[in-house]
Enzyme design. Structure first.
Site, mmCIF file in Angstrom:
data_model
loop_
_atom_site.group_PDB
_atom_site.id
_atom_site.type_symbol
_atom_site.label_atom_id
_atom_site.label_comp_id
_atom_site.label_asym_id
_atom_site.label_seq_id
_atom_site.Cartn_x
_atom_site.Cartn_y
_atom_site.Cartn_z
ATOM 1 N N ASP A 15 0.765 58.344 77.099
ATOM 2 C CA ASP A 15 2.062 59.022 77.258
ATOM 3 C C ASP A 15 1.994 60.513 76.927
ATOM 4 O OD1 ASP A 15 3.891 57.174 78.262
ATOM 5 O OD2 ASP A 15 4.394 56.361 76.287
ATOM 6 N N HIS A 47 16.333 58.928 75.643
ATOM 7 C CA HIS A 47 16.164 60.274 75.081
ATOM 8 C C HIS A 47 17.324 61.130 75.593
ATOM 9 C CE1 HIS A 47 11.491 60.185 74.453
ATOM 10 N NE2 HIS A 47 12.088 60.174 73.287
ATOM 11 N N CYS A 60 10.438 65.949 80.700
ATOM 12 C CA CYS A 60 9.568 65.228 79.766
ATOM 13 C C CYS A 60 8.162 65.803 79.758
ATOM 14 C CB CYS A 60 9.473 63.756 80.137
ATOM 15 S SG CYS A 60 11.015 62.863 80.112
HETATM 16 N N1 ARG Z 1 6.840 56.677 77.995
HETATM 17 C C1 ARG Z 1 7.404 57.735 77.216
HETATM 18 C C2 ARG Z 1 8.221 57.150 76.076
HETATM 19 O O1 ARG Z 1 8.887 56.180 76.284
HETATM 20 C C3 ARG Z 1 8.236 58.634 78.065
HETATM 21 C C4 ARG Z 1 8.726 59.851 77.346
HETATM 22 C C5 ARG Z 1 9.648 60.677 78.188
HETATM 23 N N2 ARG Z 1 9.914 61.914 77.577
HETATM 24 C C6 ARG Z 1 11.105 62.504 77.477
HETATM 25 N N3 ARG Z 1 11.173 63.727 77.032
HETATM 26 N N4 ARG Z 1 12.214 61.867 77.788
HETATM 27 O O2 ARG Z 1 8.198 57.640 74.967
#
Ligand code: ARG
Length: 262
Positions: free
Chosen positions: A57, A161, A255
Site C-alpha cells: 500500500d 478516509h 491517496c
Molecule cells: N489500501 C489503502 C488503505 O486502506 C488505501 C489508502 C488510500 N489512501 C487515502 N489517502 N485515502 O489504507
C-alpha cells in the site's frame, strides 16, 4: 509520491480491497506515472519515496505524513500491515533536511484524514475520524501543526478516509459527499463552507472526491464526470486521470500524493 513497484491487494482493510482479484502492476505503474507527469506538466515538483518490498500500500503516499509550513507530523497507521510505512516517510523527511519531524502518539493516517485548508497562517485542518484516525490525534495535530483542527466523523466504510469524502479545492471551496458524515459533522461543514460543491453518490463511488487541487487545477479520477463538470463551472480546470488499477486498493490520485508544504 511512491511508485507502485510492489503494489498488490494482499489483505483487505477497506471495502474496496478484494484479495485474489488480479492486479496489473504494469498498468498501475503506467497510471501512477501519468499522474506524476500531470503534476510535472503543471510545473509542480515531484519527489519520490523509495518503495519497500512487502509494503503493497506504500503507493498511497498521502497517508505517510502531514506537512504544513515545513513541520512534519508523521503518521501512525491503524493496521499493522502498513505500520512500517510511517518509518520510511519519517526517514525521508529527516534525510531531506526537515528540522521538525514528529512521531505521533495517536493513530493518524496522514493526509488521508488530515486535510489542510489554506496553508497560510489563517488556515485550518479538517480532521476525519471514525475508521482510521484516532479522535485524540486531532488535538495532537493541532498542537504540532500550530493551527485549529475541525473534527469530522465519517460513517460509511467505503469512505473510510476523509480524503475520499472531501476535496479541498481552494481556501474557501470544498467538494464533499454529505452522506459520508454524521449529521453533526454535516452541519459543521455546511456552516463553514456554505458554497460547497455537493458530489453525488455516483461520483463519490468512483472516488471522485479523491482529488488534488493546486487552487486552479483539480486532478481527479476520469469516471467522475459530473463532478468534473461542476468543478469546471466554478472556474477550476479539471484534469481527469485514469486510476482504475489503484482503485483496487481503495485509492485515487489524492491517496497517491503527499503534499509537501515547505
Ligand atoms: N489500501 C489503502 C488503505 O486502506 C488505501 C489508502 C488510500 N489512501 C487515502 N489517502 N485515502 O489504507
Amino acid at each position: 509520491m511512491c511508485p507502485p513497484v510492489h503494489f498488490a491487494v494482499e489483505y483487505a482493510i477497506n471495502p474496496w480491497m478484494h484479495p485474489g482479484v488480479p492486479v496489473d502492476r504494469g498498468l498501475a505503474l503506467a497510471q501512477w506515472d501519468a499522474l506524476r507527469r500531470t503534476y510535472l506538466g503543471l510545473g509542480h515538483r515531484v519527489d519520490l519515496l523509495e518503495p519497500v518490498p512487502g509494503l503493497p500500500d506504500m503507493v498511497y503516499a498521502a497517508n505517510g505524513a502531514t506537512v504544513v509550513g515545513g513541520v512534519v507530523l508523521g503518521a501512525r497507521f491503524r493496521h499493522g500491515e502498513r505500520a512500517a510505512e510511517a518509518v520510511a516517510h519519517r526517514e525521508w523527511f529527516h534525510a531531506a533536511g526537515f528540522p521538525r519531524v514528529v512521531e505521533p502518539q495517536f493513530v493518524n493516517e496522514g493526509e488521508g484524514d488530515l486535510l489542510v485548508v489554506d496553508p497560510g497562517p489563517g488556515g485550518v485542518v479538517l480532521a476525519g475520524t471514525g475508521f482510521r484516525t484516532d479522535p485524540r490525534a486531532h488535538a495532537e495535530a493541532a498542537a504540532v501543526l500550530g493551527r485549529p483542527v475541525v473534527s469530522l466523523e465519517l460513517v460509511d466504510p467505503r469512505y473510510y478516509h476523509l480524503d475520499t469524502a472531501v476535496a479541498v479545492l481552494d481556501a474557501a471551496t470544498i467538494a464533499w459527499l454529505p452522506e459520508a458524515f454524521t449529521p453533526a459533522s454535516q452541519a459543521v461543514l455546511r456552516e463553514r463552507f456554505p458554497d460547497a460543491l455537493v458530489a453525488d453518490m455516483g461520483d463519490a463511488a468512483v472516488l471522485g472526491l479523491n482529488a488534488v487541487s493546486d487552487g486552479r487545477h483539480v486532478v481527479l479520477p476520469t469516471p467522475a464526470t459530473r463532478l468534473a463538470a461542476a468543478i469546471a463551472e466554478r472556474g477550476f480546470t479539471p484534469l481527469p486521470v485514469d486510476m482504475s488499477e489503484l482503485l483496487k486498493g481503495g485509492g485515487g490520485p489524492k491517496c497517491c500524493t503527499l503534499e509537501v508544504r515547505a
